[in-house]
Design a protein around this motif. Structure first.
Motif, PDB file in Angstrom:
ATOM      1  N   THR A 200      17.082  14.087 -50.153  1.00 58.67           N
ATOM      2  CA  THR A 200      16.482  14.970 -49.160  1.00 58.67           C
ATOM      3  C   THR A 200      15.614  15.995 -49.883  1.00 58.67           C
ATOM      4  N   PRO A 201      14.362  16.140 -49.469  1.00 55.05           N
ATOM      5  CA  PRO A 201      13.505  17.135 -50.122  1.00 55.05           C
ATOM      6  C   PRO A 201      14.032  18.556 -49.924  1.00 55.05           C
ATOM      7  N   ALA A 202      13.795  19.390 -50.907  1.00 56.34           N
ATOM      8  CA  ALA A 202      14.134  20.811 -50.822  1.00 56.34           C
ATOM      9  C   ALA A 202      13.340  21.433 -49.674  1.00 56.34           C
ATOM     10  N   PRO A 203      13.794  22.577 -49.166  1.00 59.34           N
ATOM     11  CA  PRO A 203      13.075  23.197 -48.048  1.00 59.34           C
ATOM     12  C   PRO A 203      11.723  23.775 -48.459  1.00 59.34           C
ATOM     13  N   GLY A 204      10.783  23.727 -47.516  1.00 59.01           N
ATOM     14  CA  GLY A 204       9.483  24.365 -47.690  1.00 59.01           C
ATOM     15  C   GLY A 204       8.763  23.947 -48.954  1.00 59.01           C
ATOM     16  N   GLY A 205       8.129  24.924 -49.579  1.00 58.55           N
ATOM     17  CA  GLY A 205       7.336  24.680 -50.768  1.00 58.55           C
ATOM     18  C   GLY A 205       8.133  24.291 -51.997  1.00 58.55           C
ATOM     19  N   LEU A 206       9.453  24.534 -51.981  1.00 58.82           N
ATOM     20  CA  LEU A 206      10.262  24.123 -53.134  1.00 58.82           C
ATOM     21  C   LEU A 206      10.299  22.608 -53.296  1.00 58.82           C
ATOM     22  N   ALA A 207       9.980  21.877 -52.228  1.00 55.57           N
ATOM     23  CA  ALA A 207       9.913  20.416 -52.341  1.00 55.57           C
ATOM     24  C   ALA A 207       8.863  20.005 -53.370  1.00 55.57           C
TER      25      ALA A 207
ATOM     26  N   VAL B 133       0.268  17.079 -52.556  1.00 57.96           N
ATOM     27  CA  VAL B 133      -0.538  18.187 -52.036  1.00 57.96           C
ATOM     28  C   VAL B 133      -0.510  18.189 -50.505  1.00 57.96           C
ATOM     29  N   GLU B 134      -0.612  17.016 -49.892  1.00 54.24           N
ATOM     30  CA  GLU B 134      -0.550  16.934 -48.427  1.00 54.24           C
ATOM     31  C   GLU B 134       0.807  17.394 -47.900  1.00 54.24           C
ATOM     32  N   GLU B 135       1.883  16.943 -48.533  1.00 48.80           N
ATOM     33  CA  GLU B 135       3.229  17.340 -48.109  1.00 48.80           C
ATOM     34  C   GLU B 135       3.432  18.843 -48.293  1.00 48.80           C
ATOM     35  N   TRP B 136       2.946  19.391 -49.409  1.00 48.89           N
ATOM     36  CA  TRP B 136       3.068  20.826 -49.665  1.00 48.89           C
ATOM     37  C   TRP B 136       2.316  21.615 -48.599  1.00 48.89           C
ATOM     38  N   ALA B 137       1.097  21.197 -48.297  1.00 47.52           N
ATOM     39  CA  ALA B 137       0.299  21.903 -47.292  1.00 47.52           C
ATOM     40  C   ALA B 137       1.002  21.874 -45.936  1.00 47.52           C
TER      41      ALA B 137
END
Length: 155
Positions: free
Chosen positions: A14-21, A56-60
């Motif tokens: 599971t990805p970390a929350p928000g930008g921490l991913a 970059v897309e996921e972060w945005a």
């Protein structure tokens, strides 16, 4: 919205929350797992470019930020990206060994009226990623301090 398969999700994590991913995905770009997944930064320029574009897309999306328009990676960027990954991994080990994240990036941080920190990054794709990693770690730390108070005082 379609979820991009990232370095993290390819391992079923599971990805970390928000930008921490973004930070988590940098670390998980290395070869690991059973069956063994490839090193996304050691499998050629096209693989690394595809990973970075998805990251970059996921972060945005996760940070509700416009997707930055980064220049394409070049072959000399690959060892710099692997060095960044190694530095981030070293920091996360928490064994007291310093890591520099020293590739260099210019990061412009600003606090908005809503109290949120925004960041603007310059320096090509590697400089952008170095800045984004540092910015997201600082953003997470700031959020933690705001909700839990500062940690123990040194000394």
């Amino acid at each position: 919205m379609t979820t991009t398969v990232t370095a993290t999700t390819r391992y079923g994590l599971t990805p970390a929350p928000g930008g921490l991913a973004l930070v988590q995905d940098v670390v998980n770009s290395r070869a690991a797992g059973r069956p063994r997944e490839p090193d996304l930064l050691g499998s050629g320029l096209d693989v690394a470019q595809g990973w970075l574009a998805g990251l970059v897309e996921e972060w945005a999306s996760a940070t509700v930020t416009p997707t930055p328009d980064l220049p394409a990676l070049r072959e000399p960027d690959l060892p710099r990206l692997r060095a960044l990954r190694d530095d981030v991994t070293q920091v996360l080990r928490r064994d007291g060994t310093p890591a520099s994240l020293g590739d260099g990036a210019t990061v412009l941080l600003a606090r908005g009226e809503d109290g949120q920190v925004s960041l603007s990054l310059v320096g090509g794709p590697v400089g952008w990623l170095v800045g984004a990693v540092v910015g997201e770690v600082l953003r997470a730390r700031t959020a933690r301090v705001a909700t839990t108070g500062p940690g123990p005082s040194p000394g």
